[in-house]
Design a protein around this motif. Structure first.
Motif, PDB file in Angstrom:
ATOM      1  N   LEU A   2       0.839  -1.204   0.000  1.00 30.57           N
ATOM      2  CA  LEU A   2       0.000   0.000   0.000  1.00 30.57           C
ATOM      3  C   LEU A   2       0.876   1.257   0.000  1.00 30.57           C
ATOM      4  O   LEU A   2       0.575   2.225  -0.695  1.00 30.57           O
ATOM      5  N   ILE A   6       0.755   4.255  -2.783  1.00 25.42           N
ATOM      6  CA  ILE A   6       0.560   5.658  -2.387  1.00 25.42           C
ATOM      7  C   ILE A   6       1.730   6.502  -2.864  1.00 25.42           C
ATOM      8  O   ILE A   6       1.555   7.626  -3.347  1.00 25.42           O
ATOM      9  N   ARG A   7       2.948   5.972  -2.749  1.00 30.10           N
ATOM     10  CA  ARG A   7       4.130   6.699  -3.199  1.00 30.10           C
ATOM     11  C   ARG A   7       4.068   6.979  -4.699  1.00 30.10           C
ATOM     12  O   ARG A   7       4.320   8.092  -5.155  1.00 30.10           O
ATOM     13  N   VAL A   9       1.367   7.009  -6.665  1.00 31.74           N
ATOM     14  CA  VAL A   9       0.263   7.928  -6.952  1.00 31.74           C
ATOM     15  C   VAL A   9       0.672   9.358  -6.601  1.00 31.74           C
ATOM     16  O   VAL A   9       0.418  10.299  -7.359  1.00 31.74           O
ATOM     17  N   GLY A  10       1.322   9.538  -5.468  1.00 29.55           N
ATOM     18  CA  GLY A  10       1.799  10.857  -5.068  1.00 29.55           C
ATOM     19  C   GLY A  10       2.827  11.408  -6.038  1.00 29.55           C
ATOM     20  O   GLY A  10       2.795  12.593  -6.396  1.00 29.55           O
TER      21      GLY A  10
END
Length: 136
Positions: A2, A6-7, A9-10
């Motif tokens: 996860l 998230i990394r 997507v960021g």
């Protein structure tokens, strides 16, 4: 896994913001920035923000009491005095920053400065996105 998602997507979001900003960096500025309302309303907003700021609450509860010496007299009076000194110093710093930022901002509304700042910010977004995606 996860965290990795998230990394990525960021990182993608930062790169998209940077590319969008680079595309708009050459555009002429639309004029002066919007005003935030009355000064009384701005003061109230700043007061509420500082009163609810967890860092300030933590500072007041954990740091200031270390300088209170019960042998020197009333501990409450010492805390009030330390708090007043802290507020006075912060007020002076905030006023200086506000005046300086206002003067600098009024000089930078020129289109040339605006485009430079937009390009620098866009490059920073892209660089941060790439660093986030491929950095260690």
């Amino acid at each position: 896994m996860l965290f990795t998602v998230i990394r990525w997507v960021g990182a993608a979001y930062l790169i998209i913001l940077g590319v969008r900003a680079l595309r708009g960096a050459g555009a002429a500025p639309t004029g002066k920035p919007e005003q935030g309302g009355s000064s009384g309303r701005a003061f109230l907003r700043g007061l509420v923000t500082n009163l609810l700021n967890p860092k300030m609450i933590l500072f007041s509860v954990a740091f200031l009491p270390q300088f209170v010496d019960p042998a020197q007299g009333n501990a409450t009076a010492q805390l009030v005095l330390l708090g007043a000194v802290f507020v006075a110093v912060q007020l002076a710093v905030d006023i200086a920053l506000g005046v300086g930022a206002g003067r600098l901002g009024s000089r930078m509304t020129d289109g040339r400065w605006s485009r430079r700042i937009n390009r620098i910010c866009a490059a920073a977004f892209v660089a941060l996105g790439v660093r986030l995606a491929f950095g260690s």
